[in-house]
Design an enzyme around this catalytic site. Structure first.
Site, mmCIF file in Angstrom:
data_model
loop_
_atom_site.group_PDB
_atom_site.id
_atom_site.type_symbol
_atom_site.label_atom_id
_atom_site.label_comp_id
_atom_site.label_asym_id
_atom_site.label_seq_id
_atom_site.Cartn_x
_atom_site.Cartn_y
_atom_site.Cartn_z
ATOM 1 N N GLY A 119 11.401 31.812 -101.403
ATOM 2 C CA GLY A 119 10.815 32.850 -100.735
ATOM 3 C C GLY A 119 10.606 32.697 -99.088
ATOM 4 O O GLY A 119 10.003 31.574 -98.912
ATOM 5 N N GLY A 143 9.825 25.962 -100.618
ATOM 6 C CA GLY A 143 8.477 25.644 -101.498
ATOM 7 C C GLY A 143 8.873 24.568 -102.585
ATOM 8 O O GLY A 143 9.802 24.035 -102.686
ATOM 9 N N ASP A 191 2.200 31.124 -100.047
ATOM 10 C CA ASP A 191 1.375 30.477 -101.125
ATOM 11 C C ASP A 191 0.669 29.702 -100.987
ATOM 12 O O ASP A 191 -0.511 29.457 -101.548
ATOM 13 C CB ASP A 191 2.199 30.463 -102.339
ATOM 14 C CG ASP A 191 2.936 31.605 -103.213
ATOM 15 O OD1 ASP A 191 2.582 32.954 -102.508
ATOM 16 O OD2 ASP A 191 3.800 31.629 -103.925
ATOM 17 N N ASP A 193 0.634 26.729 -101.854
ATOM 18 C CA ASP A 193 0.412 26.002 -103.350
ATOM 19 C C ASP A 193 1.012 24.453 -103.169
ATOM 20 O O ASP A 193 1.551 24.079 -104.228
ATOM 21 C CB ASP A 193 0.861 26.770 -104.311
ATOM 22 C CG ASP A 193 2.191 27.333 -104.308
ATOM 23 O OD1 ASP A 193 2.743 27.310 -103.124
ATOM 24 O OD2 ASP A 193 2.821 27.850 -105.198
ATOM 25 N N ARG A 201 -10.151 49.454 -96.765
ATOM 26 C CA ARG A 201 -11.756 49.808 -96.846
ATOM 27 C C ARG A 201 -12.095 50.867 -96.060
ATOM 28 O O ARG A 201 -12.964 51.712 -96.504
ATOM 29 C CB ARG A 201 -12.140 48.512 -96.264
ATOM 30 C CG ARG A 201 -13.751 48.566 -95.736
ATOM 31 C CD ARG A 201 -14.610 48.254 -97.071
ATOM 32 N NE ARG A 201 -14.638 46.893 -97.209
ATOM 33 C CZ ARG A 201 -15.182 46.380 -98.427
ATOM 34 N NH1 ARG A 201 -15.866 47.109 -99.221
ATOM 35 N NH2 ARG A 201 -15.054 45.093 -98.645
ATOM 36 N N ARG A 214 -14.908 55.059 -103.073
ATOM 37 C CA ARG A 214 -13.973 54.571 -104.019
ATOM 38 C C ARG A 214 -13.929 52.934 -104.320
ATOM 39 O O ARG A 214 -14.429 52.359 -103.430
ATOM 40 C CB ARG A 214 -12.580 55.197 -103.823
ATOM 41 C CG ARG A 214 -12.325 56.483 -104.128
ATOM 42 C CD ARG A 214 -10.753 56.784 -103.496
ATOM 43 N NE ARG A 214 -10.844 58.217 -104.041
ATOM 44 C CZ ARG A 214 -9.589 58.896 -103.432
ATOM 45 N NH1 ARG A 214 -8.957 58.711 -102.614
ATOM 46 N NH2 ARG A 214 -9.493 60.383 -104.021
HETATM 47 O O1 F6P Z 1 6.425 32.052 -103.460
HETATM 48 C C1 F6P Z 1 6.310 33.231 -102.545
HETATM 49 C C2 F6P Z 1 6.049 34.616 -103.271
HETATM 50 O O2 F6P Z 1 6.181 35.618 -102.245
HETATM 51 C C3 F6P Z 1 5.167 34.737 -104.263
HETATM 52 O O3 F6P Z 1 3.781 34.891 -103.861
HETATM 53 C C4 F6P Z 1 5.468 35.785 -105.080
HETATM 54 O O4 F6P Z 1 4.928 35.778 -106.325
HETATM 55 C C5 F6P Z 1 7.015 35.438 -105.308
HETATM 56 O O5 F6P Z 1 7.359 34.825 -104.068
HETATM 57 C C6 F6P Z 1 7.932 36.738 -105.179
HETATM 58 O O6 F6P Z 1 9.009 36.434 -105.149
HETATM 59 P P1 F6P Z 1 10.323 37.345 -105.288
HETATM 60 O O7 F6P Z 1 10.376 37.921 -103.747
HETATM 61 O O8 F6P Z 1 11.651 36.646 -105.577
HETATM 62 O O9 F6P Z 1 10.054 38.566 -105.997
#
Ligand code: F6P
Length: 318
Positions: free
Chosen positions: A5, A96, A122, A124, A149, A157
């Site tokens: 990504g 990643g 992410d 992560d 907001r 809401r």
């Molecule tokens: O890993 C980055 C990310 O944007 C995640 O947050 C998300 O779940 C995923 O990639 C979406 O992937 P794609 O663009 O392949 O749908």
């Protein structure tokens, strides 16, 4: 190459790697579309001037892909052939954990020197406090939630806002705290739906005019954002509920200053490590110092959510 990504700051990292190569008089080629382009030999010669004016651009000029073919032995063999044909001696992979897993396998099979730069919104990845693109994505998400907001409080809401992160709650937790969300649902912790209902009831009782629940894509409750909204509508009919999915806009946009500086630092370090004969390392940031971790450890290490921030978020909903 950039792989997986895309993330804001990838261009700044490409620029940094290319300029560091020029500085050390090493020739540099860009590989298009991650491992897909590697398998096809889709390369471009890059000089210091090829990367003019990209530090501020979102996306990646080298494009990106999640390659299925590179998961196969045949795919990796084709990739190695292209590297040899083009006399490429080492690679910097910006991506990643999926991209790093590919890098480790490739290195095991062909003993090919690779350095990883963590690039994903992410955040992560073990071995760095920040991945490229995370800071920008957080700011994008907070800005979007602030806007939601405005309309939420005009109509009294409740909004469920889905942010990215199918396996990680960093964006949800930090953007949630930053935007003052009433509840934050993340993949790492099951906070329980009863707790959410209680908290929303309390919000009403104590006179809140709007409520925002930030939900990570991969929330542990097992319900998607629309199912969560329906669940609240059924259990708390006094709420007028809406859903907003922020989606891929979180991956775009001009990188923040933090991401540009981080990209510049990590790019230089990755070239210097390769010139020092180091391989299989991922560069990262720890206590604002550039460090390196073995890529295998970066993949295996996993990530943990900041418990203190969870507690702060809890206290803020009082
Ligand atoms: O890993 C980055 C990310 O944007 C995640 O947050 C998300 O779940 C995923 O990639 C979406 O992937 P794609 O663009 O392949 O749908």
């Amino acid at each position: 190459m950039t792989s997986g990504g895309d993330a804001p700051g990838m261009n700044a990292a490409i620029r940094s790697v290319v300029r560091a190569c020029a500085y050390y008089r090493v020739s540099c080629v860009g590989i298009y579309r991650g491992y897909e382009g590697l398998i096809e030999g889709d390369f471009i010669e890059l000089t210091a001037r090829s990367v003019n004016n990209i530090i501020n651009k979102g996306g990646t000029v080298l494009k990106s892909a999640r390659s299925q073919e590179f998961r196969t032995k045949e795919g990796r063999a084709k990739a190695f052939e292209h590297l040899q044909e083009n006399e490429i001696e080492a690679m910097v992979v910006i991506g990643g954990d999926g991209s790093f897993t590919g890098a480790v396998i490739f290195n095991e099979e062909y003993n090919f020197p690779i350095i990883g730069i963590p690039g994903t919104i992410d955040n992560d990845i073990f071995g760095t406090s920040h991945t490229l693109g995370y800071d920008t994505a957080l700011n994008t998400a907070v800005e979007a939630i602030d806007k939601i907001r405005d309309t939420a409080s005009s109509h009294n809401r409740l909004f469920f806002v889905e942010v990215m992160g199918r396996d990680a709650g960093f964006i949800a937790l930090n953007a949630g705290v930053g935007a003052g969300a009433e509840e934050i649902l993340i993949p790492e912790e099951d906070l329980g739906l009863d707790r959410m209902l209680e908290s929303l009831k309390k919000s009403r009782r104590t006179g809140k005019s709007s409520s925002i629940v930030v939900v990570a894509e991969g929330d542990k409750s097992g319900k998607n954002v629309y199912e969560l909204a329906q669940y609240v509508e059924e259990n708390l009919p006094e709420y007028d509920v809406r859903v907003s999915v922020l989606g891929h806009m979180q991956r775009g946009g001009s990188p923040s200053c933090f991401d540009r500086v981080l990209a510049s630092r990590l790019g230089v370090k990755s070239v210097e490590l390769l010139l020092d004969g180091k391989t299989n390392l991922m560069v990262g940031l720890k206590d604002n110092e550039v460090i390196s971790t073995s890529i295998a450890e970066a993949i295996k290490g996993g990530h943990s959510i900041n418990q203190e921030l969870l507690r702060v978020s809890d206290i803020m909903t009082t």
